[in-house]
Design an enzyme around this catalytic site. Sequence first.
Site, short mmCIF file in Angstrom:
data_model
loop_
_atom_site.label_atom_id
_atom_site.label_comp_id
_atom_site.label_asym_id
_atom_site.label_seq_id
_atom_site.Cartn_x
_atom_site.Cartn_y
_atom_site.Cartn_z
CB ILE A 1 -0.93 0.03 1.23
CG1 ILE A 1 -1.98 -1.07 1.13
CG2 ILE A 1 -1.61 1.40 1.38
CD1 ILE A 1 -2.87 -1.18 2.35
CB CYS B 1 7.82 -1.90 1.95
SG CYS B 1 6.59 -2.20 0.66
#
Length: 225
Positions: free
Chosen positions: A146, A176
């Site tokens: 996300i 990430c």
Amino acid sequence: MRRSLEVWKMGKVNYLEALKLQEKLASDRKALKITDTLLSLQHPPTYTVGKRETVHNLLIPDSEINAMGAELHYTQRGGDITFHGPHQAILYPIVSLRDIGLGARKYVEKLELTMIELACMYGVKAQVGNKCETGVWVEDRKIGAIGVRISSGITSHGLAFNMDPDLNYFKHIVPCGIADKGVTSLKKEANVELPAEEVIQEQLISCFVRIFGYHDVVLKDKSYL
């Protein structure tokens, strides 16, 4: 109050083209010219860096990215470096958080739940990560990422769920920014045969619609181009 969502099924779209479209739609949504809109698509091989510009988590030089036929783009979304590519289901919601009564944190939680519900449909137990680990995980393997942007209460960017991408692309980054955990896909984790990717992407849209409480859905295909 009944809320409507327009869904654009776009197939494979170049990253910069999708970015430009998101910017236009976000501007239109802010000006109340359009209703909430959801883009459903895939990208060619693309690495993207968030607004914190954590390019140190890219482990290869730009020249190698070009040699493998991928692209690198800097964005204004939150989150760290990530990879987008074929066989990855991407949703970019252009929605008004004020209209749906959500703050930023609750919005991200609902995006996570959207992917968790999809994984559950295939018997895969996914969950949110530890503190500061956004996205969705199967044990210590990330299956969904996300990265969002919120400007004047309007969202853009969104989520990427790994159906069956080439996971070797992730070896060239610290996904990430988390060095000690891996990346996985629905194909690797599910003990059932998967349907066509279009079906999985439809199911992801359905999970989003249900979790965010939309009542009316209008579909729009690639003929918009």
